[in-house]
Design a protein around this motif. Structure first.
Motif, PDB file in Angstrom:
ATOM      1  N   LEU A   1      23.542  46.143  75.917  1.00 50.58           N
ATOM      2  CA  LEU A   1      23.860  44.749  75.969  1.00 50.58           C
ATOM      3  C   LEU A   1      24.362  43.869  75.088  1.00 50.58           C
ATOM      4  CD1 LEU A   1      20.159  44.114  77.693  1.00 50.58           C
ATOM      5  CD2 LEU A   1      22.320  44.271  78.925  1.00 50.58           C
ATOM      6  N   LEU A   2      24.868  42.771  75.166  1.00 52.48           N
ATOM      7  CA  LEU A   2      25.482  41.930  74.160  1.00 52.48           C
ATOM      8  C   LEU A   2      24.440  41.355  73.370  1.00 52.48           C
ATOM      9  CD1 LEU A   2      28.182  40.220  76.289  1.00 52.48           C
ATOM     10  CD2 LEU A   2      28.526  42.129  74.374  1.00 52.48           C
ATOM     11  N   ASP A   3      24.533  40.993  72.095  1.00 49.34           N
ATOM     12  CA  ASP A   3      23.704  40.259  71.246  1.00 49.34           C
ATOM     13  C   ASP A   3      22.986  38.979  71.819  1.00 49.34           C
ATOM     14  OD1 ASP A   3      23.418  42.209  69.608  1.00 49.34           O
ATOM     15  OD2 ASP A   3      24.766  41.227  68.032  1.00 49.34           O
ATOM     16  N   ASP A   4      23.946  38.356  72.626  1.00 51.23           N
ATOM     17  CA  ASP A   4      23.827  36.935  73.410  1.00 51.23           C
ATOM     18  C   ASP A   4      22.518  37.145  74.147  1.00 51.23           C
ATOM     19  OD1 ASP A   4      25.862  36.071  71.833  1.00 51.23           O
ATOM     20  OD2 ASP A   4      27.178  35.964  73.143  1.00 51.23           O
ATOM     21  N   ILE A   5      22.619  38.362  74.986  1.00 54.97           N
ATOM     22  CA  ILE A   5      21.566  38.794  75.953  1.00 54.97           C
ATOM     23  C   ILE A   5      20.039  38.937  75.281  1.00 54.97           C
ATOM     24  CG2 ILE A   5      20.946  39.863  78.040  1.00 54.97           C
ATOM     25  CD1 ILE A   5      23.881  40.085  78.550  1.00 54.97           C
ATOM     26  N   THR A   6      20.262  39.703  74.313  1.00 56.58           N
ATOM     27  CA  THR A   6      19.128  40.348  73.798  1.00 56.58           C
ATOM     28  C   THR A   6      18.340  39.205  72.681  1.00 56.58           C
ATOM     29  OG1 THR A   6      20.238  41.497  71.876  1.00 56.58           O
ATOM     30  CG2 THR A   6      19.819  42.893  73.840  1.00 56.58           C
ATOM     31  N   HIS A   7      19.107  38.396  72.392  1.00 53.78           N
ATOM     32  CA  HIS A   7      18.693  37.372  71.613  1.00 53.78           C
ATOM     33  C   HIS A   7      17.557  36.642  72.359  1.00 53.78           C
ATOM     34  CE1 HIS A   7      20.925  38.022  68.138  1.00 53.78           C
ATOM     35  NE2 HIS A   7      21.925  37.038  68.473  1.00 53.78           N
ATOM     36  N   LYS A   8      17.541  36.477  73.782  1.00 48.47           N
ATOM     37  CA  LYS A   8      16.676  35.579  74.349  1.00 48.47           C
ATOM     38  C   LYS A   8      15.532  36.278  75.042  1.00 48.47           C
ATOM     39  CE  LYS A   8      20.921  33.240  76.198  1.00 48.47           C
ATOM     40  NZ  LYS A   8      21.768  32.953  77.312  1.00 48.47           N
ATOM     41  N   VAL A   9      15.203  37.616  74.671  1.00 50.60           N
ATOM     42  CA  VAL A   9      14.216  38.457  75.216  1.00 50.60           C
ATOM     43  C   VAL A   9      13.286  38.890  74.107  1.00 50.60           C
ATOM     44  CG1 VAL A   9      15.137  38.901  77.324  1.00 50.60           C
ATOM     45  CG2 VAL A   9      15.315  40.539  75.671  1.00 50.60           C
TER      46      VAL A   9
ATOM     47  N   GLY B   1      11.975  37.432  71.248  1.00 45.99           N
ATOM     48  CA  GLY B   1      11.141  36.567  70.905  1.00 45.99           C
ATOM     49  C   GLY B   1      11.340  36.161  69.232  1.00 45.99           C
ATOM     50  N   VAL B   2      12.534  36.691  68.661  1.00 46.53           N
ATOM     51  CA  VAL B   2      12.849  36.401  67.561  1.00 46.53           C
ATOM     52  C   VAL B   2      13.844  35.308  67.316  1.00 46.53           C
ATOM     53  CG1 VAL B   2      13.749  37.496  65.110  1.00 46.53           C
ATOM     54  CG2 VAL B   2      12.176  38.672  66.535  1.00 46.53           C
ATOM     55  N   PRO B   3      13.999  34.442  66.369  1.00 45.29           N
ATOM     56  CA  PRO B   3      14.914  33.359  66.028  1.00 45.29           C
ATOM     57  C   PRO B   3      16.475  34.128  66.231  1.00 45.29           C
ATOM     58  CG  PRO B   3      13.186  32.984  64.586  1.00 45.29           C
ATOM     59  CD  PRO B   3      12.853  34.253  65.338  1.00 45.29           C
ATOM     60  N   SER B   4      17.322  33.424  66.802  1.00 44.39           N
ATOM     61  CA  SER B   4      18.566  33.874  66.842  1.00 44.39           C
ATOM     62  C   SER B   4      19.459  34.202  65.652  1.00 44.39           C
ATOM     63  CB  SER B   4      19.627  33.040  67.711  1.00 44.39           C
ATOM     64  OG  SER B   4      19.767  31.851  67.090  1.00 44.39           O
ATOM     65  N   TYR B   5      18.850  33.793  64.505  1.00 46.20           N
ATOM     66  CA  TYR B   5      19.582  34.153  63.323  1.00 46.20           C
ATOM     67  C   TYR B   5      19.025  35.018  62.645  1.00 46.20           C
ATOM     68  CZ  TYR B   5      15.681  31.668  61.295  1.00 46.20           C
ATOM     69  OH  TYR B   5      14.150  31.248  60.910  1.00 46.20           O
ATOM     70  N   LYS B   6      17.985  36.118  63.196  1.00 44.58           N
ATOM     71  CA  LYS B   6      17.285  37.209  62.772  1.00 44.58           C
ATOM     72  C   LYS B   6      17.522  38.489  63.773  1.00 44.58           C
ATOM     73  CE  LYS B   6      13.978  34.926  59.767  1.00 44.58           C
ATOM     74  NZ  LYS B   6      14.385  35.562  58.473  1.00 44.58           N
ATOM     75  N   CYS B   7      17.574  39.529  63.061  1.00 47.52           N
ATOM     76  CA  CYS B   7      17.579  41.017  63.900  1.00 47.52           C
ATOM     77  C   CYS B   7      16.417  41.651  63.233  1.00 47.52           C
ATOM     78  CB  CYS B   7      18.872  41.480  63.549  1.00 47.52           C
ATOM     79  SG  CYS B   7      18.834  43.011  64.666  1.00 47.52           S
TER      80      CYS B   7
END
Length: 80
Positions: A42-50, A52-58
């Motif tokens: 999946l693209l990062d844009d999708i996995t960022h939403k599920v 629970g971590v802020p979008s600026y972190k991995c």
């Protein structure tokens, strides 16, 4: 500009010591890759939403090869 994880993209590595036996732990990849069978594709844009971590972190999963303990490390994404 896009934000990317420097670990996922091989820009640099982080050395993490095991809190139990002090062996260098191995990076097992982004935690979102373990959510289900299709997560790694999946693209990062999708996995960022599920995750629970802020979008600026991995969040990466590190595992100790000696004692099998694991640890989660939040990595700041960088702009490219």
């Amino acid at each position: 500009m896009n934000q990317v994880c420097p670990l996922c993209n091989g820009i640099y590595e982080i050395k993490v010591s095991c809190p139990i036996c002090y062996t260098t732990m191995k990076d097992k990849g982004a935690l979102v890759n373990y959510l289900d069978d299709y997560s790694p594709y999946l693209l990062d844009d999708i996995t960022h939403k599920v995750d629970g971590v802020p979008s600026y972190k991995c969040t990466h999963l590190y595992k100790c090869p000696s004692c099998n303990s694991d640890k989660r490390i939040d990595v700041n994404r960088i702009y490219i």
